[in-house]
Design an enzyme around this catalytic site. Sequence first.
Site, PDB file in Angstrom:
ATOM      1  N   HIS A 155     -14.963  60.410 -21.810  1.00  0.00           N
ATOM      2  CA  HIS A 155     -14.516  60.972 -22.796  1.00  0.00           C
ATOM      3  C   HIS A 155     -13.408  61.668 -22.672  1.00  0.00           C
ATOM      4  O   HIS A 155     -13.007  62.415 -21.536  1.00  0.00           O
ATOM      5  CB  HIS A 155     -15.657  61.648 -23.721  1.00  0.00           C
ATOM      6  CG  HIS A 155     -16.519  60.921 -24.267  1.00  0.00           C
ATOM      7  ND1 HIS A 155     -17.916  60.216 -23.727  1.00  0.00           N
ATOM      8  CD2 HIS A 155     -16.615  60.252 -25.591  1.00  0.00           C
ATOM      9  CE1 HIS A 155     -18.432  59.329 -24.467  1.00  0.00           C
ATOM     10  NE2 HIS A 155     -17.799  59.394 -25.742  1.00  0.00           N
ATOM     11  N   LYS A 159     -14.455  67.249 -25.156  1.00  0.00           N
ATOM     12  CA  LYS A 159     -16.025  66.964 -25.407  1.00  0.00           C
ATOM     13  C   LYS A 159     -16.825  68.048 -24.586  1.00  0.00           C
ATOM     14  O   LYS A 159     -16.854  68.131 -23.271  1.00  0.00           O
ATOM     15  CB  LYS A 159     -16.388  65.573 -25.003  1.00  0.00           C
ATOM     16  CG  LYS A 159     -17.722  65.234 -25.468  1.00  0.00           C
ATOM     17  CD  LYS A 159     -17.938  63.498 -25.449  1.00  0.00           C
ATOM     18  CE  LYS A 159     -19.440  63.274 -25.803  1.00  0.00           C
ATOM     19  NZ  LYS A 159     -19.797  63.625 -27.185  1.00  0.00           N
TER      20      LYS A 159
END
Length: 271
Positions: A155, A159
């Site tokens: 990600h 995040k």
Amino acid sequence: MIRVAISGAAGRMGRSLIQAACQYEGITLGAASEYPDSHLIGSDAGEVARVGALQIPLVDDLGKNKEAFDLLIDFTRPEVSMANLVLCRDQGKAMVVGTTGFTKEQRQEITRAAIEIPIVLAPNMSVGVNLCLKLLEMAASVLKDDVDIEIIEAHHRHKVDSPSGTALRMGEVVAETLGRNLDQCAIYGRQGLRSERPRESIGFSSLRAGDIVGEHTVIFAAEGERIEISHKASSRMTFALGAMRASQWVSDKPPGLYDMQDVLGLLKKVN
């Protein structure tokens, strides 16, 4: 027409949710909120999301606009989602929650609230990811204990939770199919010298870099062959449109805790 409120409306996911709400048939934006200290409070939600003025100002508390929406969509952080849960429970409004990183106690509180209101709780609302969950169930039921299982996810650098909620859900599906407890068999990252890999373990590896929207791969590795089930998202709109689909589905459902498998009709067990 279902009037939705969007929490965290000025964030990356929030803007995608506004865009999706504006194009999804049967849904309209009723209210939008952002954290109290945001300099965007009072700004037009449509202009923030670059869809044109909607005459809906960003507020710091959806309780101020509780008459303007029927259902709340929340892709924020656990503490924000829990505050919104109280509001929706007290007002009898449905929720669609894509937030990840909840503690065990917070998940229990969500379950209790679902006795009073309908809630769709899913770490990933992409149709593709949820099809992958069904494929993982099928693969695990066929391959059983004859493979090593590893889950790799990637990600963007912003995040905060790791592994991702989607990766954990994938691990849960595989573990449940194999009759294992994920809390007992999960291994999060590896470093240094270790004994040979336990066959019953499920490994997790996480990458955080750049602007990666979301990538997940589950590896079933046997002697002489390897099966990989992967999903790569190139746009947050895939999650946003899934949230709209979930909103439309749950809007007329009785109180209960649902997930995207319910929304997509994928709950039938694989033999």
